[in-house]
Scaffold this motif. Structure first.
Motif, PDB file in Angstrom:
ATOM      1  N   GLY A 101       0.820  -1.207   0.000  1.00  0.00           N
ATOM      2  CA  GLY A 101       0.000   0.000   0.000  1.00  0.00           C
ATOM      3  C   GLY A 101       0.847   1.246   0.000  1.00  0.00           C
ATOM      4  N   PHE A 102       0.319   2.298   0.604  1.00  0.00           N
ATOM      5  CA  PHE A 102       1.005   3.597   0.574  1.00  0.00           C
ATOM      6  C   PHE A 102       0.593   4.400   1.807  1.00  0.00           C
ATOM      7  CE2 PHE A 102      -2.887   3.510  -1.803  1.00  0.00           C
ATOM      8  CZ  PHE A 102      -3.571   4.669  -1.464  1.00  0.00           C
ATOM      9  N   PRO A 103       1.433   5.339   2.236  1.00  0.00           N
ATOM     10  CA  PRO A 103       1.136   6.106   3.451  1.00  0.00           C
ATOM     11  C   PRO A 103      -0.042   7.050   3.248  1.00  0.00           C
ATOM     12  CG  PRO A 103       3.451   6.276   2.822  1.00  0.00           C
ATOM     13  CD  PRO A 103       2.727   5.699   1.658  1.00  0.00           C
ATOM     14  N   GLY A 104      -0.689   7.391   4.365  1.00  0.00           N
ATOM     15  CA  GLY A 104      -1.705   8.430   4.350  1.00  0.00           C
ATOM     16  C   GLY A 104      -1.055   9.787   4.156  1.00  0.00           C
ATOM     17  N   TRP A 105      -1.890  10.788   3.996  1.00  0.00           N
ATOM     18  CA  TRP A 105      -1.400  12.133   3.670  1.00  0.00           C
ATOM     19  C   TRP A 105      -0.594  12.739   4.810  1.00  0.00           C
ATOM     20  CZ3 TRP A 105      -4.874  16.983   4.180  1.00  0.00           C
ATOM     21  CH2 TRP A 105      -4.176  18.109   3.785  1.00  0.00           C
ATOM     22  N   HIS A 106      -0.970  12.505   6.061  1.00  0.00           N
ATOM     23  CA  HIS A 106      -0.403  13.253   7.190  1.00  0.00           C
ATOM     24  C   HIS A 106       0.883  12.655   7.749  1.00  0.00           C
ATOM     25  CE1 HIS A 106      -4.379  15.059   7.042  1.00  0.00           C
ATOM     26  NE2 HIS A 106      -4.908  13.877   7.232  1.00  0.00           N
ATOM     27  N   ILE A 107       1.011  11.329   7.707  1.00  0.00           N
ATOM     28  CA  ILE A 107       2.103  10.660   8.411  1.00  0.00           C
ATOM     29  C   ILE A 107       3.475  11.057   7.870  1.00  0.00           C
ATOM     30  CG2 ILE A 107       2.153   8.584   6.951  1.00  0.00           C
ATOM     31  CD1 ILE A 107       2.351   8.667  10.813  1.00  0.00           C
ATOM     32  N   GLU A 108       3.537  11.386   6.567  1.00  0.00           N
ATOM     33  CA  GLU A 108       4.836  11.724   5.970  1.00  0.00           C
ATOM     34  C   GLU A 108       5.457  12.956   6.607  1.00  0.00           C
ATOM     35  OE1 GLU A 108       3.251  14.247   2.107  1.00  0.00           O
ATOM     36  OE2 GLU A 108       3.341  12.070   1.959  1.00  0.00           O
ATOM     37  N   CYS A 109       4.615  13.942   6.962  1.00  0.00           N
ATOM     38  CA  CYS A 109       5.159  15.191   7.502  1.00  0.00           C
ATOM     39  C   CYS A 109       5.788  14.978   8.879  1.00  0.00           C
ATOM     40  CB  CYS A 109       4.064  16.252   7.572  1.00  0.00           C
ATOM     41  SG  CYS A 109       3.433  16.714   5.956  1.00  0.00           S
ATOM     42  N   SER A 110       5.105  14.199   9.716  1.00  0.00           N
ATOM     43  CA  SER A 110       5.662  13.906  11.038  1.00  0.00           C
ATOM     44  C   SER A 110       6.944  13.099  10.926  1.00  0.00           C
ATOM     45  CB  SER A 110       4.639  13.131  11.868  1.00  0.00           C
ATOM     46  OG  SER A 110       3.511  13.936  12.154  1.00  0.00           O
ATOM     47  N   ALA A 111       6.946  12.105  10.039  1.00  0.00           N
ATOM     48  CA  ALA A 111       8.126  11.252   9.886  1.00  0.00           C
ATOM     49  C   ALA A 111       9.330  12.042   9.391  1.00  0.00           C
ATOM     50  CB  ALA A 111       7.811  10.096   8.941  1.00  0.00           C
ATOM     51  N   MET A 112       9.120  12.920   8.418  1.00  0.00           N
ATOM     52  CA  MET A 112      10.234  13.715   7.892  1.00  0.00           C
ATOM     53  C   MET A 112      10.749  14.699   8.937  1.00  0.00           C
ATOM     54  SD  MET A 112       9.449  14.406   3.845  1.00  0.00           S
ATOM     55  CE  MET A 112       7.793  15.058   4.056  1.00  0.00           C
ATOM     56  N   SER A 113       9.833  15.344   9.668  1.00  0.00           N
ATOM     57  CA  SER A 113      10.243  16.285  10.709  1.00  0.00           C
ATOM     58  C   SER A 113      11.091  15.590  11.760  1.00  0.00           C
ATOM     59  CB  SER A 113       9.016  16.916  11.366  1.00  0.00           C
ATOM     60  OG  SER A 113       8.311  17.729  10.466  1.00  0.00           O
ATOM     61  N   MET A 114      10.624  14.421  12.202  1.00  0.00           N
ATOM     62  CA  MET A 114      11.345  13.703  13.252  1.00  0.00           C
ATOM     63  C   MET A 114      12.695  13.186  12.770  1.00  0.00           C
ATOM     64  SD  MET A 114       8.233  11.554  14.972  1.00  0.00           S
ATOM     65  CE  MET A 114       6.859  12.382  15.792  1.00  0.00           C
ATOM     66  N   LYS A 115      12.758  12.737  11.516  1.00  0.00           N
ATOM     67  CA  LYS A 115      14.010  12.188  11.004  1.00  0.00           C
ATOM     68  C   LYS A 115      15.089  13.257  10.882  1.00  0.00           C
ATOM     69  CE  LYS A 115      16.152   9.788   7.098  1.00  0.00           C
ATOM     70  NZ  LYS A 115      15.950   9.074   5.817  1.00  0.00           N
ATOM     71  N   TYR A 116      14.725  14.403  10.351  1.00  0.00           N
ATOM     72  CA  TYR A 116      15.740  15.408  10.032  1.00  0.00           C
ATOM     73  C   TYR A 116      15.896  16.502  11.090  1.00  0.00           C
ATOM     74  CZ  TYR A 116      15.652  13.347   5.371  1.00  0.00           C
ATOM     75  OH  TYR A 116      15.730  12.472   4.305  1.00  0.00           O
ATOM     76  N   LEU A 117      14.854  16.699  11.923  1.00  0.00           N
ATOM     77  CA  LEU A 117      14.906  17.832  12.842  1.00  0.00           C
ATOM     78  C   LEU A 117      14.758  17.457  14.307  1.00  0.00           C
ATOM     79  CD1 LEU A 117      12.666  20.269  10.757  1.00  0.00           C
ATOM     80  CD2 LEU A 117      15.161  20.199  10.835  1.00  0.00           C
ATOM     81  N   GLY A 118      14.258  16.271  14.596  1.00  0.00           N
ATOM     82  CA  GLY A 118      14.087  15.862  15.982  1.00  0.00           C
ATOM     83  C   GLY A 118      12.622  15.746  16.369  1.00  0.00           C
ATOM     84  N   ASP A 119      12.390  15.169  17.550  1.00  0.00           N
ATOM     85  CA  ASP A 119      11.021  14.896  17.986  1.00  0.00           C
ATOM     86  C   ASP A 119      10.280  16.137  18.452  1.00  0.00           C
ATOM     87  OD1 ASP A 119      11.525  12.303  17.409  1.00  0.00           O
ATOM     88  OD2 ASP A 119      11.639  11.603  19.479  1.00  0.00           O
ATOM     89  N   GLN A 120      11.003  17.116  19.009  1.00  0.00           N
ATOM     90  CA  GLN A 120      10.357  18.328  19.505  1.00  0.00           C
ATOM     91  C   GLN A 120      11.000  19.537  18.848  1.00  0.00           C
ATOM     92  OE1 GLN A 120      10.429  18.862  23.735  1.00  0.00           O
ATOM     93  NE2 GLN A 120       8.784  20.376  23.717  1.00  0.00           N
ATOM     94  N   LEU A 121      10.169  20.375  18.231  1.00  0.00           N
ATOM     95  CA  LEU A 121      10.672  21.490  17.432  1.00  0.00           C
ATOM     96  C   LEU A 121      10.041  22.801  17.872  1.00  0.00           C
ATOM     97  CD1 LEU A 121      10.317  19.441  14.173  1.00  0.00           C
ATOM     98  CD2 LEU A 121      12.469  20.007  15.287  1.00  0.00           C
ATOM     99  N   ASP A 122      10.502  23.895  17.292  1.00  0.00           N
ATOM    100  CA  ASP A 122      10.086  25.207  17.774  1.00  0.00           C
ATOM    101  C   ASP A 122       8.909  25.792  16.987  1.00  0.00           C
ATOM    102  OD1 ASP A 122      10.203  27.308  19.533  1.00  0.00           O
ATOM    103  OD2 ASP A 122      11.730  28.403  18.437  1.00  0.00           O
ATOM    104  N   ILE A 123       9.118  26.099  15.698  1.00  0.00           N
ATOM    105  CA  ILE A 123       8.101  26.816  14.931  1.00  0.00           C
ATOM    106  C   ILE A 123       7.681  26.016  13.705  1.00  0.00           C
ATOM    107  CG2 ILE A 123       7.579  28.916  13.627  1.00  0.00           C
ATOM    108  CD1 ILE A 123       9.652  30.372  15.320  1.00  0.00           C
ATOM    109  N   HIS A 124       6.391  25.883  13.508  1.00  0.00           N
ATOM    110  CA  HIS A 124       5.819  25.226  12.326  1.00  0.00           C
ATOM    111  C   HIS A 124       4.971  26.259  11.598  1.00  0.00           C
ATOM    112  CE1 HIS A 124       3.864  22.474   9.657  1.00  0.00           C
ATOM    113  NE2 HIS A 124       4.228  21.373  10.300  1.00  0.00           N
ATOM    114  N   CYS A 125       5.240  26.446  10.315  1.00  0.00           N
ATOM    115  CA  CYS A 125       4.472  27.392   9.508  1.00  0.00           C
ATOM    116  C   CYS A 125       3.552  26.639   8.545  1.00  0.00           C
ATOM    117  CB  CYS A 125       5.397  28.309   8.715  1.00  0.00           C
ATOM    118  SG  CYS A 125       6.484  29.320   9.733  1.00  0.00           S
ATOM    119  N   GLY A 126       2.649  27.370   7.927  1.00  0.00           N
ATOM    120  CA  GLY A 126       1.748  26.768   6.956  1.00  0.00           C
ATOM    121  C   GLY A 126       0.549  27.659   6.708  1.00  0.00           C
ATOM    122  N   GLY A 127      -0.309  27.250   5.812  1.00  0.00           N
ATOM    123  CA  GLY A 127      -1.501  28.021   5.486  1.00  0.00           C
ATOM    124  C   GLY A 127      -2.614  27.783   6.490  1.00  0.00           C
ATOM    125  N   THR A 128      -3.527  28.766   6.612  1.00  0.00           N
ATOM    126  CA  THR A 128      -4.625  28.646   7.560  1.00  0.00           C
ATOM    127  C   THR A 128      -5.548  27.481   7.221  1.00  0.00           C
ATOM    128  OG1 THR A 128      -5.917  30.236   6.251  1.00  0.00           O
ATOM    129  CG2 THR A 128      -4.645  31.115   8.084  1.00  0.00           C
TER     130      THR A 128
END
Length: 241
Positions: A101-128
């Motif tokens: 199968g294939f991943p859902g839409w949301h899981i990729e963002c958490s996985a990439m953030s955790m892999k490259y930046l760590g489990d706890q981060l400071d600022i997340h930006c995005g559209g409303t």
């Protein structure tokens, strides 16, 4: 635009193992369940699910980008892993502990953030438009997996509209790019960046020829003032502080 490129460019397809591992963690902690078309996150298991949107959980609906699944326990539950349709080979699919199968839409963002930046981060930006569904789901799956806060601050930008309050759309012929709006018209792209400084990031920005002309005048004035400051500073005698 004088925007500094990120030091890391990553693709969701490069982090499939990390996404599978994250889903397994959620599964081990009891946040998932299986339906006929995939593995889903049980939002009822996450107490602070609506903390970002500040809406009543019952008022939140399914994301508009997905098909309804009558097997879901709650309208807000979302897919972590989708099964490939039987007898159909998708262009992009992977083997997993739950089947091809294939991943859902949301899981990729958490996985990439955790892999490259760590489990706890400071600022997340995005559209409303990501507040109620995508970013809410990012928080739910990430904090359920790690047991700690995902991001400390969420900064959501409003939309860029065309004069008259219209949204940009290719079908309307009013879709703007730096190439067709500025470079082809011999306008410094920094004029647009300067124009954005006159709108609060949480309020819609209206694009018009008048607003861009005013921003161009303002940028020229600013550059002239800086040039005079540099000229005056270079003409001074004695040491500088």
């Amino acid at each position: 635009m004088n925007i500094i490129e990120p030091t890391i460019w990553c693709k969701a397809t490069d982090t499939i193992p990390e996404q599978i591992s994250l889903i397994e963690t959620l599964e081990d902690k009891g946040y998932t369940y299986r339906t006929g078309d995939g593995i889903y996150y049980d939002t009822a298991r996450f107490e602070n699910y609506a903390q970002l949107s500040r809406q009543d959980r019952n008022a939140l609906q399914e994301g508009a980008r997905v098909e309804k699944n009558l097997e879901k326990r709650n309208p807000t539950d979302f897919a972590l892993w989708k099964f490939s349709p039987e007898g159909v080979q998708r262009q992009m699919e992977w083997d997993s502990p739950w089947g091809t199968g294939f991943p859902g839409w949301h899981i990729e963002c958490s996985a990439m953030s955790m892999k490259y930046l760590g489990d706890q981060l400071d600022i997340h930006c995005g559209g409303t438009d990501h507040i109620d569904v995508h970013h809410t789901n990012e928080i739910a799956q990430s904090e359920a997996a790690t047991g700690s806060r995902f991001f400390n601050f969420w900064m959501h930008g409003e939309f860029l509209n065309i004069q008259g309050g219209k949204k940009m759309a290719k079908s309307e012929g009013n879709f703007l790019t730096l190439e067709n709006a500025f470079i082809k018209n011999d306008i410094d792209p920094l004029v647009y960046r300067y124009a954005t400084f006159h709108s609060h990031y949480r309020k819609p920005m209206v694009y018009s020829d008048d607003s861009i002309a005013a921003a161009g005048n303002g940028l020229r004035t600013l550059r002239s003032q800086v040039a005079r400051l540099v000229e005056n500073a270079s003409g001074r005698k004695g040491p500088h502080r």
